[in-house]
Structures are given as structure tokens and as C-alpha cells.
Design a protein around this motif. Structure first.
Motif, mmCIF file in Angstrom:
data_model
loop_
_atom_site.group_PDB
_atom_site.id
_atom_site.type_symbol
_atom_site.label_atom_id
_atom_site.label_comp_id
_atom_site.label_asym_id
_atom_site.label_seq_id
_atom_site.Cartn_x
_atom_site.Cartn_y
_atom_site.Cartn_z
ATOM 1 N N ASP A 148 -12.767 -7.430 0.236
ATOM 2 C CA ASP A 148 -12.381 -5.939 0.529
ATOM 3 C C ASP A 148 -12.699 -5.148 -0.762
ATOM 4 O O ASP A 148 -12.780 -5.697 -1.828
ATOM 5 C CB ASP A 148 -11.068 -5.834 1.232
ATOM 6 C CG ASP A 148 -9.911 -6.037 0.204
ATOM 7 O OD1 ASP A 148 -9.733 -5.328 -0.887
ATOM 8 O OD2 ASP A 148 -9.297 -7.211 0.533
ATOM 9 N N LEU A 149 -12.721 -3.661 -0.631
ATOM 10 C CA LEU A 149 -12.824 -2.823 -1.710
ATOM 11 C C LEU A 149 -11.524 -2.148 -1.961
ATOM 12 O O LEU A 149 -11.687 -0.886 -2.179
ATOM 13 C CB LEU A 149 -13.926 -2.165 -1.665
ATOM 14 C CG LEU A 149 -15.403 -2.947 -1.686
ATOM 15 C CD1 LEU A 149 -16.470 -2.096 -1.660
ATOM 16 C CD2 LEU A 149 -15.413 -3.697 -3.006
ATOM 17 N N SER A 150 -10.300 -2.634 -1.642
ATOM 18 C CA SER A 150 -9.033 -1.917 -1.796
ATOM 19 C C SER A 150 -8.672 -1.898 -3.111
ATOM 20 O O SER A 150 -9.264 -2.002 -3.992
ATOM 21 C CB SER A 150 -8.095 -2.777 -1.056
ATOM 22 O OG SER A 150 -7.921 -3.935 -1.747
ATOM 23 N N GLU A 151 -7.746 -0.532 -3.331
ATOM 24 C CA GLU A 151 -7.164 -0.328 -4.454
ATOM 25 C C GLU A 151 -6.817 -1.579 -5.330
ATOM 26 O O GLU A 151 -6.176 -2.275 -5.001
ATOM 27 C CB GLU A 151 -6.048 0.498 -4.427
ATOM 28 C CG GLU A 151 -5.022 1.174 -5.607
ATOM 29 C CD GLU A 151 -3.843 1.913 -5.456
ATOM 30 O OE1 GLU A 151 -3.726 2.418 -6.457
ATOM 31 O OE2 GLU A 151 -3.474 1.975 -4.294
ATOM 32 N N THR A 168 -11.485 -2.344 -7.169
ATOM 33 C CA THR A 168 -12.035 -0.832 -7.381
ATOM 34 C C THR A 168 -12.493 -0.998 -8.985
ATOM 35 O O THR A 168 -13.299 -0.431 -9.317
ATOM 36 C CB THR A 168 -11.056 0.245 -7.137
ATOM 37 O OG1 THR A 168 -9.770 -0.152 -7.676
ATOM 38 C CG2 THR A 168 -10.773 0.486 -5.697
ATOM 39 N N SER A 196 -17.759 -6.334 2.742
ATOM 40 C CA SER A 196 -16.655 -6.918 2.822
ATOM 41 C C SER A 196 -16.456 -7.746 3.969
ATOM 42 O O SER A 196 -16.511 -7.387 4.975
ATOM 43 C CB SER A 196 -15.688 -5.699 2.843
ATOM 44 O OG SER A 196 -15.526 -4.653 1.640
ATOM 45 N N TYR A 219 -13.481 -9.745 4.332
ATOM 46 C CA TYR A 219 -11.980 -9.861 4.715
ATOM 47 C C TYR A 219 -11.668 -11.414 5.190
ATOM 48 O O TYR A 219 -10.937 -11.619 6.028
ATOM 49 C CB TYR A 219 -11.920 -8.666 6.152
ATOM 50 C CG TYR A 219 -12.027 -7.642 5.746
ATOM 51 C CD1 TYR A 219 -11.183 -6.926 5.119
ATOM 52 C CD2 TYR A 219 -13.153 -6.843 6.157
ATOM 53 C CE1 TYR A 219 -11.446 -5.489 4.702
ATOM 54 C CE2 TYR A 219 -13.534 -5.621 5.902
ATOM 55 C CZ TYR A 219 -12.823 -5.168 5.310
ATOM 56 O OH TYR A 219 -12.811 -3.790 4.928
ATOM 57 N N SER A 221 -3.159 -8.782 0.476
ATOM 58 C CA SER A 221 -3.021 -7.574 0.986
ATOM 59 C C SER A 221 -3.172 -6.452 -0.256
ATOM 60 O O SER A 221 -2.840 -6.888 -1.082
ATOM 61 C CB SER A 221 -1.688 -7.143 1.677
ATOM 62 O OG SER A 221 -1.591 -5.991 1.924
ATOM 63 N N TRP A 222 -3.696 -5.312 0.273
ATOM 64 C CA TRP A 222 -3.705 -4.259 -0.852
ATOM 65 C C TRP A 222 -2.268 -3.552 -0.795
ATOM 66 O O TRP A 222 -2.153 -2.637 -1.922
ATOM 67 C CB TRP A 222 -4.886 -3.026 -0.434
ATOM 68 C CG TRP A 222 -4.378 -2.843 0.922
ATOM 69 C CD1 TRP A 222 -5.252 -2.945 2.245
ATOM 70 C CD2 TRP A 222 -3.877 -1.436 1.255
ATOM 71 N NE1 TRP A 222 -4.924 -2.272 3.159
ATOM 72 C CE2 TRP A 222 -3.971 -1.318 2.737
ATOM 73 C CE3 TRP A 222 -3.208 -0.565 0.654
ATOM 74 C CZ2 TRP A 222 -3.272 -0.359 3.668
ATOM 75 C CZ3 TRP A 222 -2.019 0.437 1.428
ATOM 76 C CH2 TRP A 222 -2.450 0.586 2.685
ATOM 77 N N SER A 223 -1.506 -3.896 -0.050
ATOM 78 C CA SER A 223 -0.186 -2.927 0.066
ATOM 79 C C SER A 223 0.980 -3.688 -0.680
ATOM 80 O O SER A 223 0.994 -4.808 -0.777
ATOM 81 C CB SER A 223 0.234 -2.744 1.573
ATOM 82 O OG SER A 223 1.469 -2.217 1.381
ATOM 83 N N ILE A 245 0.049 -5.301 -7.530
ATOM 84 C CA ILE A 245 0.306 -4.801 -6.356
ATOM 85 C C ILE A 245 1.547 -5.356 -5.854
ATOM 86 O O ILE A 245 2.448 -4.669 -5.299
ATOM 87 C CB ILE A 245 -0.959 -5.158 -5.284
ATOM 88 C CG1 ILE A 245 -2.221 -4.368 -5.616
ATOM 89 C CG2 ILE A 245 -0.281 -4.781 -3.878
ATOM 90 C CD1 ILE A 245 -1.914 -2.590 -5.388
#
Length: 358
Positions: A84-87, A91, A112, A114, A230-232, A259
Motif C-alpha cells: 500500500d502507499l500509506s503514511e 511515502t 498496491s 494489499y 497497518s498504517w494506523s 507507527i
């Protein structure tokens, strides 16, 4: 009588190569060499090159993409595959990739997957249909057949012909654990990344080796296995909450990435403890927001932009000279960035134990 707009290149929306040549009083060959950044164009005086670039911008000159592609037998584009291209990690790596490709006048497609195995098999075919000149894989194994040049970043691919851009994980573990050891930490929570991420096992084995050298005990009850990529920050928050409900017999946490470290920071705060007063935290990556947390995050910096640049640079070299020999592995050096989230262990753990007994 005034010239018709169609006869006056300076008043057109854009010009072609012949018209730009007439305006500059330069040959079409000279202009092409400059705008295509050809090695032969390096001998052209800097002042002339500046004139060409300025005029191309002013008169909105656009080279014929298809003609240029046919001349070079290339599409001047690559395919980039990532989970993915998450934060965070992706990036920053892509920032380096983009910088290198833009300077080389290359375009790119991103896909992406996933971690969907069907997409991981289908996307290479779709990108080939779009005539990409090569593949750049971010944290993605090269589990597909391709005759195109291929470079992988943080993927640890053993496939023949693939060049891997990887981090020196043993040095990274040495930096983090030595830092905690010198601060007096002996009871440390270790966070292992999701099994699906290629870096996870390499980093974990490096942690085990370095902990053994330092005489640090890795206690199973103080190990966290992340189940999700996860990006979270919740990826670190939830398991840290569960661990702290069972034990607080530790003074430091070595997180899998920044993260998850941000989630750990919040979980410790919500438990009524402070960082680094009660518990120290080290992250991994040094994402852009790491320095702006409260407290700011001590972390092992991966040179993510440089890894992206290097991956794109090597891939373009492979495209330009397929017969050349390239290394299977290029190792990048990590750096420890010490900020506010780590401090001395002192007698904090004993103090907490005594407070709970009372």
C-alpha cells in the motif's frame, strides 16, 4: 497585415520541434540532445542549454512521446508494486523513487496489492501490458516470472537477476539495544512485525543475535507479535494494552516501526504512566511525524528516501544496459536518532512494584 496566430509560434498554445528550432536558431538535433538529457548533450554550453529549457517552458514544447519511445525502444515508464502507499515507510521511499525518476524523465505506474496473492500475480501482467521497462518492488517479493529488469527494496528476494536494496538490520539492532542497555534497561518488551512483511524475520534474527551479545534476556511474556500490517497506530496500541493488563514488569519497548511506537506511546499514557519517566520507547524508520510526537520519538532511522532513490537509479541502469552485471544486494546503513522518548531506567521499575504492593 498581422500574422495569423497559426503562423506565429510565439502566440500558439504550444510549438513543435521545428518551430522551437526556428525560434532559437538552433538545430533540432541540439534541442533534442538537451531536452532528452542525452550524454552527447553534456558538451553543449550551459548557456545554450539554459536557453533551450527556458524556451521549451515558455512555448510549452512537448516532445512526441510515441516517436521518442520508438527511437529508444522503451516506454520511459516503470511499474512500482507495493502493499500500500500509506503514511510512513512507503511515502518516504516513494519520495526518493519519484525524485530519481523525475530527474531521469521517467514516468511510473503504481499498484498496491494489499497482500492479495491474486493481485500480486495479476499486477505484473497488467503492467507489462502497459509496456513498462522494468519493475520496482517495495516490500514485495518477486514471486512472478519476468524478463524485465527488476529491483526490490526491503524484499530480500533470492531470485536470480534481482537486485535487492536492504537495510543492515544487525547494525540497526546493535544501535537500538546498545542505547537501551547503556541507559540501564534490562526488562525490555520486544515487538516482532507481521509475518507477511519480508523484513520481519531478518530484523527479528538480528535482535536475537544482538541481545545475546549484550546479555539481554528476551522473555516470551514480554514479546509482542503483530498480527496485522497497518498504517494506523492502533496496530501497536491494542497489543500494548493487552500486555500491560497482564504485566508492567518492564522499563522499555523496542517497537517494530514508528507507527506501532506511536500506538505504544498512547497505551502507556492511558495506563497512567509516563514516557520516558516510567517506560522508554524506541521506534523504527524515522517517519516524518516521529519528531513531532509528545514526547518526540527516539528511533532507528532507515534511510528511506535514499533507498528509494538507489532502487530507482539501479533499475534505470539495468534498463539502459541489460547486459551489465549488478550486485544481488546493496546494503544501506541505519542511524540511531535519539530524542525524548528514551531515558535512564534508574529504579523506576522497583518503584512501580512497591507502589502496587502498597
Amino acid at each position: 497585415m498581422a500574422k495569423n496566430k497559426q503562423d506565429n509560434p510565439a502566440k500558439r498554445d504550444s510549438v513543435n520541434l521545428r518551430q522551437l528550432s526556428e525560434l532559437l536558431q538552433l538545430s533540432q538535433t541540439t534541442i533534442s540532445l538537451v531536452l532528452n538529457d542525452s550524454p552527447a548533450g553534456k558538451s553543449i554550453p550551459a548557456q545554450t542549454r539554459e536557453r533551450v529549457f527556458a524556451a521549451a517552458k515558455k512555448f510549452q514544447y512537448r516532445p512526441n512521446y510515441f516517436a521518442r519511445s520508438l527511437r529508444k525502444s522503451r516506454s520511459m515508464s516503470i511499474g512500482v508494486m507495493a502493499p500500500d502507499l500509506s503514511e510512513g515507510y512507503f511515502t518516504m521511499v516513494m519520495n526518493g523513487v519519484e525524485a530519481q525518476l523525475l530527474s531521469s524523465h521517467y514516468f511510473y505506474f503504481t499498484a498496491s496489492h494489499y497482500w492479495d496473492t491474486k493481485l500480486m500475480q495479476e499486477y505484473p501482467r497488467l503492467l507489462v501490458e502497459r509496456a513498462v521497462d522494468g519493475f520496482l518492488l517495495l516490500n514485495t517479493p518477486a514471486d512472478f516470472e519476468s524478463t524485465l529488469p527488476l529491483v526490490a527494496i526491503s524484499a530480500h528476494t533470492n531470485t536470480s537477476g534481482v537486485t535487492n536494496i536492504v537495510l543492515d538490520h544487525l547494525r540497526a539492532a546493535e544501535l537500538a539495544l546498545t542505547h537501551l542497555y547503556e541507559l540501564g534497561h534490562r526488562n525490555i518488551v520486544f515487538m516482532k512485525g507481521p509475518e507477511i512483511i519480508p523484513d520481519t524475520e531478518y530484523r527479528w534474527q538480528s535482535i536475537l543475535e544482538m541481545a545475546s551479545k549484550l546479555g539481554l534476556q528476551i522473555r516470551p511474556e514480554l514479546c509482542i507479535q503483530l498480527e496485522a500490517d497497518s498504517w494506523s497506530p492502533d496496530v501497536g496500541y491494542q497489543p500494548m494494552q493487552r500486555l500491560m493488563a497482564q504485566t508492567q514488569d518492564f522499563t522499555a519497548v523496542f517497537s517494530f516501526n514508528d507507527i506501532s511506537a506511536i500506538g505504544v506511546l498512547r497505551a502507556i499514557h492511558d495506563a497512567g504512566l509516563s514516557v520516558p519517566g516510567d517506560i522508554s520507547i524506541i521506534g523504527f524508520d524515522d517517519i516524518m511525524s516521529a519528531a513531532y510526537q509528545k514526547p518526540s520519538l527516539t528511533t532507528v532511522r532507515q534511510p528511506l528516501r535514499e533507498m528509494g532513490r538507489e532502487g530507482a537509479r539501479v533499475l534505470l541502469e539495468k534498463i539502459a544496459d541489460p547486459a551489465a552485471t549488478f550486485p544481488q544486494e546493496i546494503v544501506m546503513t541505519p542511524e540511531l536518532i535519539v530524542r525524548e522518548s528514551t531515558g535512564t531506567a534508574m529504579r523506576k521499575l522497583a518503584t512501580r512494584k512497591a507502589a502496587r504492593r502498597n
